[in-house]
Design an enzyme around this catalytic site. Structure first.
Site, mmCIF file in Angstrom:
data_model
loop_
_atom_site.group_PDB
_atom_site.id
_atom_site.type_symbol
_atom_site.label_atom_id
_atom_site.label_comp_id
_atom_site.label_asym_id
_atom_site.label_seq_id
_atom_site.Cartn_x
_atom_site.Cartn_y
_atom_site.Cartn_z
ATOM 1 N N ASP A 113 0.837 -1.076 -0.044
ATOM 2 C CA ASP A 113 0.170 0.042 0.067
ATOM 3 C C ASP A 113 0.848 1.214 -0.086
ATOM 4 O O ASP A 113 1.839 1.154 0.159
ATOM 5 C CB ASP A 113 -0.952 -0.191 1.347
ATOM 6 C CG ASP A 113 -2.205 0.644 0.967
ATOM 7 O OD1 ASP A 113 -2.428 1.418 0.159
ATOM 8 O OD2 ASP A 113 -3.078 0.381 1.695
ATOM 9 N N ASP A 166 -10.493 1.788 -4.353
ATOM 10 C CA ASP A 166 -11.073 1.594 -2.721
ATOM 11 C C ASP A 166 -12.513 1.427 -2.861
ATOM 12 O O ASP A 166 -13.166 1.228 -2.046
ATOM 13 C CB ASP A 166 -10.569 2.443 -1.869
ATOM 14 C CG ASP A 166 -9.217 2.118 -0.987
ATOM 15 O OD1 ASP A 166 -8.853 0.939 -1.384
ATOM 16 O OD2 ASP A 166 -8.864 2.704 -0.103
HETATM 17 C C1 DGJ Z 1 -5.764 1.545 1.675
HETATM 18 C C2 DGJ Z 1 -6.241 0.170 0.749
HETATM 19 O O1 DGJ Z 1 -6.858 0.880 -0.298
HETATM 20 C C3 DGJ Z 1 -7.220 -0.654 1.452
HETATM 21 O O2 DGJ Z 1 -7.541 -1.861 0.482
HETATM 22 C C4 DGJ Z 1 -6.499 -1.143 2.574
HETATM 23 O O3 DGJ Z 1 -5.427 -1.885 2.606
HETATM 24 C C5 DGJ Z 1 -6.256 0.322 3.604
HETATM 25 N N1 DGJ Z 1 -5.452 1.041 2.845
HETATM 26 C C6 DGJ Z 1 -5.638 -0.274 4.764
HETATM 27 O O4 DGJ Z 1 -5.204 0.662 5.644
#
Ligand code: DGJ
Length: 700
Positions: free
Chosen positions: A441, A505
C-alpha cells in the site's frame, strides 16, 4: 545516413525523415515501400508572416529553431545554454528499433532518442536521454518524449479522477490549443493517470483511427497534447522535474521514462488489445505460470479488529466458497489499532497474535489457500517507534512543518539507513513466514519531497523501484500487489515488478463498471483486482444485489472483500456461484482478447473477451434503459459462416420489474452464424437498472 528510417511491425509503419533532426513522417497503417518521391511530396510550403524557413516538428522540438509550443528539452547552465539546437550525428537501426544521437556543440549537450516498435503488438516505445558534455553543471528542467500526429487526429480523450473515482474519461475537440496534465503528487496518482487518446472525430470503442499513449512512471509527470497554429499536432510526455531536481555534472546523463504509444484503425478496442497483449508479453511477470488465485482480503471485513481465532474462521468460510488466496490486511503489526499509529513498526503485534502468525498461516495453508500480508513500507506514523528513533528519516524539508496525510509521513528511501531497515524488515517477514503475496500500500502524497534539502521525487521513485527489485530478487516466488489507496499507483513501470493492482478503494459495483472500463484501455483483466463487497458498499452506502456485484468482480482478478462469517447463507452460496463461474471462464478472461461494444443505449456498458473458440460478453444496465425495448446485442464475429452455440450463463435471479414476458431463448441454447450475430444480433431481455447478464458463445 539514409533519408528515411522505416520501422515496421506486424500491422504498422513508423517512417522517420532524417534531416538535421529526426522527424516522424508517418505513424499508422503499414506502408509497403517508401516511394522515391515521398520527400518531394511531403515538402511543406512556407506561409506568409512567419519564419523564412521550414521548422520541423522533430522528435525533440526546440525553441531555438522556432518551435513556439512546448519544447522537448528545457534547462540551463547557470543561465546560459537554455535554447539548444541539435544536429543528428548518428542513426543506428537494428530491426524494429532505432537509436538517434544528436549533439549541440555550443550548449555541449548530447541527446539520445530511442524508438522501438514491437513487432507482435505494434506498440511503440520511446525514451530520451541527455548527457552533459560541458565542464560545468547543467540544470535540466525538462526532457520529454514527443510524438507527432496527423491533422485528422482531432478529438481527445483524457482521464481524470480522484480517490474512489478513478479512470474517468473526458472528450474534447482537438483543433486548436490543447490539453495539459501536470502531476506533482509524487505517485502515479488517482487524479492524473498518465494516459490519453487522440483520434479521428467521433472515434469509438469499435471504430475510428486512434493513437493511444501511456507514460510508464510512478512519480511526477507532465503530459500534453498540443495543436500548433499551423495545424500540426503532437503528444508529449515526460517526468515533471521540480526546480533543481536534475542537475547534471560533467558526463552525467538523465534518462526519461518510457512513453508507450500505439495506433489503431478499429477504435479503442484496437488500442486496448495491443496494450493488453504488450503488457502480457513484455511488462508483467508472474513467478509461476498458474491461474490467478481468487482472493479474500480482510480489510472491509474486520478492519483493525484482528483476532486470530476469528480470522481462522473467516479463512475456513473463504475456503468453502472457493477462495484460493487469503490476505490479512492492515492491523496485524505492533500498535496498529487504528489509522493514527504504528506505520514503520513492521513487527507482529503479539498482543493480538499471542501465538504468533504461524498458526493462522498454517490454517490458511491447510485449507488449501496461499497466504498474503498487507504492508505500507514507504510510510511512518508520527506515533511509532520508528519515528521516535529516526525522525530524520522522514522525506521533508528541515525547518518547515509539513501536513500529515492519513496521519502519516513518507520515509526518505534515498536514506541508506532507512532503505536498509525497510529491506531488512520485509525480508525478515518473507523469510520467517510462509507468505507468497504482499499487498503493498501507499496512502499519501509527497508534500515536501526533500532529500538532503533537494527535490527528490525522481530519487524516491527510483529507490522504490530498487527496494521492490531487491525484494523480488530475494523472494522470486512472492507476488506483489500495487495498491496505493486503491488506484493511486497504476502504471506499466510499477507493473514490471508487481503482478496486480487494487484498482480502487471503491467497491461499489456501479462505480466499478466505469473504473474498470477506464483501466481496461491499458491493462488486461488478470492484473485488475476486482472484489465482491457486502451488499451495502462501504465507500458509497449504495446497495447492490449480488448479481451486479458478482458480475462486476468476475471480469477482473476476482476476490471477495467482506467478512464471510457474518454473511447470510444465501449470500455465501451466491459468492460460491460467482467464484465458480469465474473459475470456469478464467482461462478466457485472463488469456483472451478483451473488447467493448458501442452500446445503442448509452446507459449500458457492454464488454467481453474472446479467444479463437469462444466469447464471453457482459451486458450491464447502468441506469434506466433508454427505451422500453432493448436494442439487439450485435456481436462482431470475424467469420460470417462460422456457427456458434449461444447460451445465457448469468442474469439477475430476482423478479424483473420492467419486463412482463422474457424472450424464450434465455432458457435455450441457440445456434447462430457469425453474420447473423454481427448484422442482426440477439434480442436481449429488459434489464432493470444496476443489473447485468453474461452470454457465452462457443464456436461449433
Ligand atoms: C488503503 C487500501 O486501498 C485498502 O484496501 C486497505 O488496504 C487500507 N489502505 C488499509 O489501511
Amino acid at each position: 545516413m539514409n533519408e528515411f528510417i522505416h520501422l515496421q511491425s506486424k500491422n504498422h509503419s513508423l517512417i522517420i525523415k532524417t534531416a538535421r533532426v529526426p522527424e516522424v513522417l508517418h505513424w499508422g497503417a503499414k506502408i509497403a515501400q517508401i516511394d522515391e518521391d515521398l520527400l518531394l511530396s511531403t515538402e511543406r510550403p512556407i506561409s506568409q508572416a512567419r519564419l523564412d524557413v521550414d521548422v520541423p516538428l522533430s522528435l525533440c522540438p526546440e525553441l531555438g529553431s522556432g518551435h513556439f509550443n512546448a519544447p522537448g528539452i528545457e534547462g540551463h547552465r547557470d543561465g546560459l545554454d537554455w535554447a539548444p539546437v541539435f544536429s543528428l550525428v548518428a542513426a543506428n537501426q537494428s530491426g524494429n528499433a532505432v537509436e538517434f544521437t544528436l549533439r549541440d556543440d555550443m550548449a555541449k549537450l548530447e541527446l539520445t532518442i530511442e524508438l522501438d516498435l514491437d513487432f507482435d503488438t505494434d506498440v511503440l516505445k520511446k525514451r530520451t536521454s541527455v548527457k552533459n558534455l560541458g565542464d560545468s553543471r547543467y540544470c535540466l528542467g525538462k526532457l520529454s518524449s514527443t510524438l507527432p500526429l496527423p491533422n485528422h487526429a482531432n478529438e481527445l480523450m483524457t482521464f481524470h479522477g480522484r480517490w474512489c473515482h478513478e479512470f474517468q474519461t473526458q472528450r474534447q475537440h482537438f483543433e486548436h490549443g490543447g490539453f495539459m496534465q501536470e502531476n506533482r503528487r509524487g505517485r502515479t496518482s488517482h487524479e492524473n493517470f498518465p494516459g490519453l487518446f487522440v483520434g479521428s472525430h467521433g472515434f469509438s470503442e469499435q471504430s475510428g483511427q486512434v493513437w493511444g499513449f501511456h507514460l510508464a512512471w510512478s512519480g511526477n509527470h507532465q503530459m500534453r497534447a498540443d495543436v500548433r497554429s499551423d495545424g500540426r499536432r503532437f503528444v508529449q510526455a515526460g517526468e515533471l522535474l521540480l526546480s533543481g531536481e536534475s542537475i547534471l555534472d560533467t558526463d552525467e546523463s538523465y534518462q526519461s521514462p518510457w512513453l508507450y504509444g500505439c495506433y489503431s484503425n478499429s477504435g479503442l478496442n484496437g488500442i486496448s488489445q495491443r496494450f493488453q497483449q504488450f503488457v502480457r508479453e513484455n511488462i508483467v511477470k508472474f513467478p509461476v505460470d498458474k491461474p490467478r488465485p481468487v482472493h479474500l482480503n480482510t480489510w472491509e471485513g474486520i478492519y483493525f479488529d484482528h483476532k486470530p481465532e476469528y480470522i481462522m474462521q473467516m479463512a475456513s468460510e473463504a475456503a468453502e466458497m472457493g477462495v484460493e488466496r487469503f490476505i490479512i490486511d492492515d492491523g496485524w503489526f505492533i500498535g496498529r489499532d487504528g489509522e493514527r499509529a504504528a506505520l514503520g513498526d513492521w513487527y507482529l503485534d503479539e498482543v493480538k497474535y499471542p501465538n504468533g502468525l504461524e498458526p493462522v498461516i498454517e490454517h490458511v495453508n491447510d485449507k488449501g489457500m496461499e497466504f498474503g500480508l498487507w504492508v505500507e513500507p514507504e510510510m511512518v506514523s508520527q506515533d511509532s517507534n520508528l519515528y521516535r528513533n529516526h525522525p530524520e528519516w522522514v522525506l521533508g524539508l528541515q525547518g518547515y512543518h509539513q501536513p500529515s496525510g492519513r496521519w502519516q509521513y513518507v520515509l526518505d528511501l534515498q536514506n541508506e539507513g532507512c532503505f536498509n531497515y525497510l529491506f531488512e524488515r520485509l525480508n525478515d517477514l518473507l523469510t520467517r513466514y510462509n507468505i507468497t503475496y504482499l499487498k503493498w500500500d501507499m496512502n499519501r502524497e509527497l508534500v515536501q519531497p526533500g532529500h538532503q534539502g533537494r527535490p527528490a521525487v525522481h530519487g524516491q521513485t527510483m529507490a522504490l523501484y530498487r527496494l521492490v527489485d531487491e525484494l523480488n530478487n530475494a523472494h522470486p516466488n512472492v507476488e506483489i500487489e500495487s495498491c496505493s489507496s486503491g488506484g493511486g499507483r497504476i502504471d506499466f513501470e510499477i507493473l514490471k515488478r508487481t503482478q496486480r493492482f487494487w484498482a480502487s478503494d471503491c467497491n461499489d459495483a456501479l462505480e466499478r463498471q466505469a473504473i474498470q472500463k477506464g483501466m481496461s484501455y491499458f491493462f488486461p483483466p488478470e492484473v485488475m483486482g476486482a472484489h465482491i463487497g457486502p451488499d451495502e458498499c462501504h465507500s458509497t452506502n449504495r446497495r447492490h444485489h449480488i448479481n451486479m456485484r458478482g458480475v462486476t468482480a468476475l471480469g477482473g482478478h476476482m476476490g471477495v472483500e467482506l467478512d464471510p462469517v457474518k454473511e447470510p447463507q444465501a449470500e455465501k452460496e451466491a459468492f460460491s456461484r460467482y467464484i465458480a463461474l469465474h473459475k470456469q471462464y478464467r482461462h478466457l478472461l485472463h488469456g483472451g482478447r478483451s473488447f467493448r461494444i458501442d452500446p445503442a443505449d448509452k446507459n449500458q456498458n457492454i464488454y467481453g473477451v474472446e479467444s479463437d473458440d469462444e466469447m464471453l460478453i457482459t451486458v450491464c444496465q447502468l441506469a434506466m434503459p433508454d427505451h422500453a425495448l432493448p436494442s439487439p446485442l450485435r456481436i462482431n464475429c470475424t467469420d460470417a459462416n462460422t456457427k456458434y452455440q449461444v447460451k445465457l450463463v448469468e442474469m439477475p435471479q430476482t423478479s424483473f420489474q420492467l419486463m412482463k414476458h422474457r424472450p424464450k431463448w434465455l432458457d435455450k441454447t441457440l445456434t447462430l452464424s457469425g453474420d447473423n450475430l454481427k448484422e442482426i444480433g440477439i434480442t436481449l431481455p429488459i434489464l432493470d437498472p444496476e443489473s447485468a447478464l453474461i452470454v457465452h458463445l462457443q464456436k461449433i
